[in-house]
Design a protein around this motif. Structure first.
Motif, PDB file in Angstrom:
ATOM      1  N   PRO A   4      -1.445   4.669  16.372  1.00 28.96           N
ATOM      2  CA  PRO A   4      -0.648   5.844  16.736  1.00 28.96           C
ATOM      3  C   PRO A   4       0.150   6.374  15.537  1.00 28.96           C
ATOM      4  CG  PRO A   4      -0.204   3.999  18.221  1.00 28.96           C
ATOM      5  CD  PRO A   4      -1.089   3.487  17.145  1.00 28.96           C
ATOM      6  N   ASP A   5       0.345   7.686  15.509  1.00 26.73           N
ATOM      7  CA  ASP A   5       1.065   8.329  14.406  1.00 26.73           C
ATOM      8  C   ASP A   5       2.446   7.730  14.161  1.00 26.73           C
ATOM      9  OD1 ASP A   5      -0.962  10.046  13.746  1.00 26.73           O
ATOM     10  OD2 ASP A   5      -0.177  11.729  14.908  1.00 26.73           O
ATOM     11  N   GLU A   6       3.142   7.333  15.224  1.00 26.98           N
ATOM     12  CA  GLU A   6       4.513   6.846  15.051  1.00 26.98           C
ATOM     13  C   GLU A   6       4.605   5.537  14.252  1.00 26.98           C
ATOM     14  OE1 GLU A   6       3.325   5.683  19.306  1.00 26.98           O
ATOM     15  OE2 GLU A   6       3.225   7.495  18.114  1.00 26.98           O
ATOM     16  N   VAL A   7       3.501   4.800  14.097  1.00 21.86           N
ATOM     17  CA  VAL A   7       3.555   3.575  13.284  1.00 21.86           C
ATOM     18  C   VAL A   7       3.014   3.787  11.875  1.00 21.86           C
ATOM     19  CG1 VAL A   7       3.457   2.050  15.280  1.00 21.86           C
ATOM     20  CG2 VAL A   7       1.346   2.644  14.087  1.00 21.86           C
ATOM     21  N   LEU A   8       2.409   4.935  11.624  1.00 22.10           N
ATOM     22  CA  LEU A   8       1.868   5.230  10.298  1.00 22.10           C
ATOM     23  C   LEU A   8       2.953   5.861   9.440  1.00 22.10           C
ATOM     24  CD1 LEU A   8      -1.613   6.646  11.366  1.00 22.10           C
ATOM     25  CD2 LEU A   8      -1.072   4.339  10.551  1.00 22.10           C
ATOM     26  N   ARG A   9       3.655   5.025   8.684  1.00 26.03           N
ATOM     27  CA  ARG A   9       4.776   5.451   7.849  1.00 26.03           C
ATOM     28  C   ARG A   9       4.566   4.939   6.427  1.00 26.03           C
ATOM     29  NH1 ARG A   9       5.267   8.580  11.276  1.00 26.03           N
ATOM     30  NH2 ARG A   9       6.768   8.621  12.949  1.00 26.03           N
ATOM     31  N   PRO A  10       5.069   5.674   5.424  1.00 25.96           N
ATOM     32  CA  PRO A  10       4.900   5.235   4.033  1.00 25.96           C
ATOM     33  C   PRO A  10       5.522   3.863   3.779  1.00 25.96           C
ATOM     34  CG  PRO A  10       5.768   7.477   4.115  1.00 25.96           C
ATOM     35  CD  PRO A  10       5.795   6.944   5.516  1.00 25.96           C
ATOM     36  N   TYR A  28     -10.211 -18.856   6.107  1.00 25.29           N
ATOM     37  CA  TYR A  28     -10.374 -20.310   6.033  1.00 25.29           C
ATOM     38  C   TYR A  28      -9.510 -20.886   4.907  1.00 25.29           C
ATOM     39  CZ  TYR A  28     -12.390 -24.845   4.998  1.00 25.29           C
ATOM     40  OH  TYR A  28     -12.546 -26.179   4.733  1.00 25.29           O
ATOM     41  N   VAL A  29      -9.579 -20.268   3.738  1.00 22.88           N
ATOM     42  CA  VAL A  29      -8.834 -20.750   2.574  1.00 22.88           C
ATOM     43  C   VAL A  29      -7.330 -20.650   2.799  1.00 22.88           C
ATOM     44  CG1 VAL A  29      -8.289 -20.223   0.152  1.00 22.88           C
ATOM     45  CG2 VAL A  29     -10.662 -20.356   0.892  1.00 22.88           C
ATOM     46  N   THR A  30      -6.870 -19.528   3.370  1.00 26.30           N
ATOM     47  CA  THR A  30      -5.428 -19.303   3.523  1.00 26.30           C
ATOM     48  C   THR A  30      -4.864 -19.934   4.793  1.00 26.30           C
ATOM     49  OG1 THR A  30      -5.722 -17.189   4.686  1.00 26.30           O
ATOM     50  CG2 THR A  30      -5.565 -17.115   2.266  1.00 26.30           C
ATOM     51  N   GLY A  31      -5.712 -20.171   5.775  1.00 26.61           N
ATOM     52  CA  GLY A  31      -5.253 -20.770   7.024  1.00 26.61           C
ATOM     53  C   GLY A  31      -4.487 -19.809   7.917  1.00 26.61           C
ATOM     54  N   GLY A  32      -4.586 -18.506   7.651  1.00 25.37           N
ATOM     55  CA  GLY A  32      -3.860 -17.519   8.451  1.00 25.37           C
ATOM     56  C   GLY A  32      -4.786 -16.539   9.141  1.00 25.37           C
ATOM     57  N   PRO A  33      -4.227 -15.644   9.956  1.00 31.64           N
ATOM     58  CA  PRO A  33      -5.056 -14.699  10.712  1.00 31.64           C
ATOM     59  C   PRO A  33      -5.543 -13.494   9.914  1.00 31.64           C
ATOM     60  CG  PRO A  33      -2.761 -14.358  11.242  1.00 31.64           C
ATOM     61  CD  PRO A  33      -2.816 -15.555  10.326  1.00 31.64           C
ATOM     62  N   TRP A  34      -4.913 -13.187   8.769  1.00 24.09           N
ATOM     63  CA  TRP A  34      -5.249 -11.973   8.027  1.00 24.09           C
ATOM     64  C   TRP A  34      -6.074 -12.299   6.784  1.00 24.09           C
ATOM     65  CZ3 TRP A  34      -4.301  -8.724  11.535  1.00 24.09           C
ATOM     66  CH2 TRP A  34      -3.135  -8.765  12.299  1.00 24.09           C
ATOM     67  N   ASN A  35      -7.029 -11.409   6.473  1.00 28.98           N
ATOM     68  CA  ASN A  35      -7.794 -11.610   5.253  1.00 28.98           C
ATOM     69  C   ASN A  35      -7.693 -10.435   4.278  1.00 28.98           C
ATOM     70  OD1 ASN A  35      -9.927 -10.749   7.479  1.00 28.98           O
ATOM     71  ND2 ASN A  35     -10.603  -9.897   5.537  1.00 28.98           N
ATOM     72  N   HIS A  36      -7.020  -9.371   4.662  1.00 31.15           N
ATOM     73  CA  HIS A  36      -6.868  -8.232   3.754  1.00 31.15           C
ATOM     74  C   HIS A  36      -5.627  -7.439   4.138  1.00 31.15           C
ATOM     75  CE1 HIS A  36      -7.992  -5.182   0.895  1.00 31.15           C
ATOM     76  NE2 HIS A  36      -7.941  -4.252   1.828  1.00 31.15           N
ATOM     77  N   CYS A  37      -5.029  -6.792   3.128  1.00 27.34           N
ATOM     78  CA  CYS A  37      -3.878  -5.936   3.408  1.00 27.34           C
ATOM     79  C   CYS A  37      -3.876  -4.731   2.476  1.00 27.34           C
ATOM     80  CB  CYS A  37      -2.566  -6.713   3.282  1.00 27.34           C
ATOM     81  SG  CYS A  37      -2.297  -7.523   1.705  1.00 27.34           S
ATOM     82  N   GLY A  38      -3.211  -3.690   2.927  1.00 25.94           N
ATOM     83  CA  GLY A  38      -3.069  -2.462   2.150  1.00 25.94           C
ATOM     84  C   GLY A  38      -1.689  -1.874   2.399  1.00 25.94           C
ATOM     85  N   LEU A  39      -1.414  -0.789   1.705  1.00 21.38           N
ATOM     86  CA  LEU A  39      -0.116  -0.128   1.793  1.00 21.38           C
ATOM     87  C   LEU A  39      -0.339   1.286   2.326  1.00 21.38           C
ATOM     88  CD1 LEU A  39       2.805  -0.882   1.040  1.00 21.38           C
ATOM     89  CD2 LEU A  39       2.372   0.061  -1.226  1.00 21.38           C
ATOM     90  N   LEU A  40       0.323   1.592   3.444  1.00 24.80           N
ATOM     91  CA  LEU A  40       0.128   2.905   4.066  1.00 24.80           C
ATOM     92  C   LEU A  40       0.782   4.013   3.252  1.00 24.80           C
ATOM     93  CD1 LEU A  40       0.805   2.112   7.826  1.00 24.80           C
ATOM     94  CD2 LEU A  40      -1.379   2.709   6.793  1.00 24.80           C
ATOM     95  N   ASP A  41       0.040   5.099   3.059  1.00 24.04           N
ATOM     96  CA  ASP A  41       0.573   6.329   2.479  1.00 24.04           C
ATOM     97  C   ASP A  41       0.054   7.503   3.317  1.00 24.04           C
ATOM     98  OD1 ASP A  41       1.936   8.080   0.908  1.00 24.04           O
ATOM     99  OD2 ASP A  41       0.626   7.908  -0.834  1.00 24.04           O
ATOM    100  N   PRO A  42       0.596   7.614   4.543  1.00 26.74           N
ATOM    101  CA  PRO A  42       0.110   8.643   5.463  1.00 26.74           C
ATOM    102  C   PRO A  42       0.523  10.038   5.016  1.00 26.74           C
ATOM    103  CG  PRO A  42       1.969   7.457   6.413  1.00 26.74           C
ATOM    104  CD  PRO A  42       1.664   6.816   5.098  1.00 26.74           C
ATOM    105  N   PRO A  43      -0.132  11.077   5.445  1.00 23.22           N
ATOM    106  CA  PRO A  43      -1.125  11.054   6.515  1.00 23.22           C
ATOM    107  C   PRO A  43      -2.554  10.826   6.044  1.00 23.22           C
ATOM    108  CG  PRO A  43      -0.651  13.317   5.940  1.00 23.22           C
ATOM    109  CD  PRO A  43       0.210  12.444   5.049  1.00 23.22           C
TER     110      PRO A  43
END
Length: 178
Positions: A4-10, A28-43
């Protein structure tokens, strides 16, 4: 799946879990749920460091429409004013076109599996090459916001360690329906 637009913030951090072979290996290596991340720059964009492409600006609709994403989380760094968010984004844009540090993934594995071999430093880490979470950490750091855990080099910080920082809070979570 566009959030949703309301969560897409710089300057918000977006984390994903993918069903790809590399995604499974990273989780597997990190033992966590996430394997990639990025930084939002909407829109329009998600800024990210990704394999083979290095740091790049990916169109939001392309990023969120990846078929192998089955879980997505959007996080916000608390107590940031608008100026800090804009400075973070400017610093992230300055780092575009840096190469991806594929060997660092092996370094993270070795560091986590055999910490006694590398207790005070990260091996296979390059200052000129970045992985996704390191890219985000450096953007915030250059904007004067330190999210690096105490006594840790930015290199071994994976997406899971990044979003476990006390200043980072989950604002949106989506899981693909079965």
């Amino acid at each position: 799946m566009l959030p949703p637009d309301e969560v897409l913030r710089p300057a918000r951090i977006v984390c994903v879990a993918k069903k790809s072979l590399l995604g499974c290996l990273i989780r597997y290596v990190t033992g966590g749920p996430w394997n990639h991340c990025g930084l939002l720059d909407p829109p329009v964009f998600v800024l990210e460091a990704k394999d083979l492409n290095g740091t790049t600006a990916t169109k939001q609709e392309v990023f969120f429409d990846q078929k192998d994403i089955y879980k997505l989380g959007i996080y916000e760094v608390s107590n940031m004013n608008w100026e800090s968010k804009m400075t973070t984004m400017a610093e992230a844009w300055k780092m575009q076109s840096k190469p991806y540090d594929t060997l660092q993934l092996l370094g993270i594995y070795l560091h986590k599996r055999f910490p006694f071999l590398t207790p005070h430093r990260m091996i296979l880490d390059s200052e000129e090459k970045l992985i996704c979470s390191e890219f985000i950490l450096r953007a915030f750091e250059k904007a004067g916001i330190n999210l690096i855990p105490e006594n840790v080099h930015p290199g071994p910080v994976d997406p899971n360690m990044l979003v476990s920082h006390p200043r980072i809070k989950l604002v949106y979570l989506w899981t693909k329906p079965e």
